[in-house]
Scaffold this active site. Structure first.
Site, PDB file in Angstrom:
ATOM      1  N   GLY A   1       6.494 -18.317  -3.029  1.00  0.00           N
ATOM      2  CA  GLY A   1       6.918 -17.997  -1.717  1.00  0.00           C
ATOM      3  C   GLY A   1       8.558 -17.557  -1.643  1.00  0.00           C
ATOM      4  O   GLY A   1       8.919 -17.719  -0.433  1.00  0.00           O
TER       5      GLY A   1
ATOM      6  N   HIS B   1       2.805  -6.180   0.504  1.00  0.00           N
ATOM      7  CA  HIS B   1       4.166  -6.451   0.944  1.00  0.00           C
ATOM      8  C   HIS B   1       4.593  -5.751   2.179  1.00  0.00           C
ATOM      9  O   HIS B   1       5.019  -6.479   3.029  1.00  0.00           O
ATOM     10  CB  HIS B   1       5.426  -6.180  -0.227  1.00  0.00           C
ATOM     11  CG  HIS B   1       5.367  -7.387  -1.108  1.00  0.00           C
ATOM     12  ND1 HIS B   1       6.388  -8.297  -0.976  1.00  0.00           N
ATOM     13  CD2 HIS B   1       4.656  -7.809  -2.221  1.00  0.00           C
ATOM     14  CE1 HIS B   1       6.369  -9.089  -1.923  1.00  0.00           C
ATOM     15  NE2 HIS B   1       5.173  -8.943  -2.531  1.00  0.00           N
TER      16      HIS B   1
ATOM     17  N   LYS C   1       2.586  -6.936   5.497  1.00  0.00           N
ATOM     18  CA  LYS C   1       3.099  -8.234   5.823  1.00  0.00           C
ATOM     19  C   LYS C   1       4.378  -8.089   6.331  1.00  0.00           C
ATOM     20  O   LYS C   1       4.573  -8.891   7.320  1.00  0.00           O
ATOM     21  CB  LYS C   1       3.240  -9.127   4.651  1.00  0.00           C
ATOM     22  CG  LYS C   1       3.643 -10.651   4.615  1.00  0.00           C
ATOM     23  CD  LYS C   1       3.634 -11.491   3.576  1.00  0.00           C
ATOM     24  CE  LYS C   1       5.143 -11.348   2.873  1.00  0.00           C
ATOM     25  NZ  LYS C   1       5.565 -12.109   1.910  1.00  0.00           N
ATOM     26  N   ARG C   2       5.290  -7.374   6.184  1.00  0.00           N
ATOM     27  CA  ARG C   2       6.557  -6.997   6.885  1.00  0.00           C
ATOM     28  C   ARG C   2       6.444  -5.921   7.976  1.00  0.00           C
ATOM     29  O   ARG C   2       7.438  -5.509   8.327  1.00  0.00           O
ATOM     30  CB  ARG C   2       7.659  -6.921   6.020  1.00  0.00           C
ATOM     31  CG  ARG C   2       7.773  -5.651   4.950  1.00  0.00           C
ATOM     32  CD  ARG C   2       9.073  -5.537   4.195  1.00  0.00           C
ATOM     33  NE  ARG C   2       8.828  -4.367   3.661  1.00  0.00           N
ATOM     34  CZ  ARG C   2       8.547  -3.962   2.230  1.00  0.00           C
ATOM     35  NH1 ARG C   2       7.895  -5.182   1.791  1.00  0.00           N
ATOM     36  NH2 ARG C   2       8.504  -2.822   1.532  1.00  0.00           N
TER      37      ARG C   2
ATOM     38  N   THR D   1      12.377  -2.530  -5.163  1.00  0.00           N
ATOM     39  CA  THR D   1      12.700  -2.176  -6.720  1.00  0.00           C
ATOM     40  C   THR D   1      11.465  -1.704  -7.430  1.00  0.00           C
ATOM     41  O   THR D   1      11.346  -1.014  -8.483  1.00  0.00           O
ATOM     42  CB  THR D   1      13.369  -3.092  -7.550  1.00  0.00           C
ATOM     43  OG1 THR D   1      12.671  -4.351  -7.568  1.00  0.00           O
ATOM     44  CG2 THR D   1      14.867  -3.322  -7.025  1.00  0.00           C
ATOM     45  N   ALA D   2      10.076  -2.144  -6.900  1.00  0.00           N
ATOM     46  CA  ALA D   2       8.900  -1.943  -7.656  1.00  0.00           C
ATOM     47  C   ALA D   2       8.563  -0.581  -7.430  1.00  0.00           C
ATOM     48  O   ALA D   2       8.847   0.149  -6.456  1.00  0.00           O
ATOM     49  CB  ALA D   2       7.906  -2.744  -7.018  1.00  0.00           C
TER      50      ALA D   2
ATOM     51  N   ASP E   1      14.281  -7.060  -3.179  1.00  0.00           N
ATOM     52  CA  ASP E   1      13.104  -7.721  -3.914  1.00  0.00           C
ATOM     53  C   ASP E   1      12.525  -6.538  -4.917  1.00  0.00           C
ATOM     54  O   ASP E   1      11.878  -5.722  -4.310  1.00  0.00           O
ATOM     55  CB  ASP E   1      12.092  -7.782  -2.702  1.00  0.00           C
ATOM     56  CG  ASP E   1      10.842  -8.882  -3.127  1.00  0.00           C
ATOM     57  OD1 ASP E   1      10.993  -9.110  -4.165  1.00  0.00           O
ATOM     58  OD2 ASP E   1      10.133  -9.196  -2.227  1.00  0.00           O
TER      59      ASP E   1
END
Length: 168
Positions: free
Chosen positions: A13, A49, A52-53, A34-35, A83
């Protein structure tokens, strides 16, 4: 100046908590990811991700290696969320970059920045000792990196089961 480090295990989380922390500061938030989508599974994770944002108007930057430059470029605006540091570290190691040198430059910059930054990182040293040299090297590097960033952070939180615990 606010530097906040959010750490925890996989699926603890920590990203959700870090997003809330970043959004608690004024200004348009910057999401520094950074992915890299190097395979289908990672592409799905990145898409989840992003979805979700989607409700927040984030300025998004994809920065697998040049994290310091992204932070320099976005300093003086809204809060930044990175992140995550452990993916940045693995990208640096995979590219053969001097991660220790880059880490020290990053830590030095954080001491004088203007805009808040919230870092997400994984705590990878709580499990069993990895069975191969590369994994042990990564685990050790991540532990060093987390200690360096924690030392220059104003706040450090450890997230377990979606619950943050303040460490600093």
């Amino acid at each position: 100046m606010a530097v906040i480090l959010i750490t925890g295990g996989a699926r603890s989380g920590k990203s959700t908590h870090a997003e809330k922390r970043a959004l608690s500061f004024p200004g348009q938030p910057v999401y520094i990811a950074t992915a890299e989508a190097l395979d289908a599974e990672m592409a799905v994770r990145i898409a989840k991700h992003r979805a979700k944002r989607a409700a927040v108007d984030w300025i998004e930057r994809e920065v697998p290696l040049d994290l310091l430059q992204a932070l320099i470029d976005t300093d003086g605006g809204g809060p930044r969320l990175v992140d995550c540091l452990t993916l940045w570290l693995s990208n640096m190691m995979h590219a053969g970059r001097d991660w220790e040198y880059e880490l020290m430059k990053l830590a030095a910059f954080l001491r004088g920045q203007k805009s808040p930054v919230v870092f997400v990182t994984n705590e990878v040293g709580l499990g069993i000792v990895p069975d191969n040299a590369l994994a042990r090297s990564y685990r050790d590097a991540a532990g060093i990196m987390n200690q360096v960033i924690a030392a220059v952070s104003n706040e450090v939180e450890f997230v377990v089961a979606g619950l943050p615990m303040k460490l600093k």
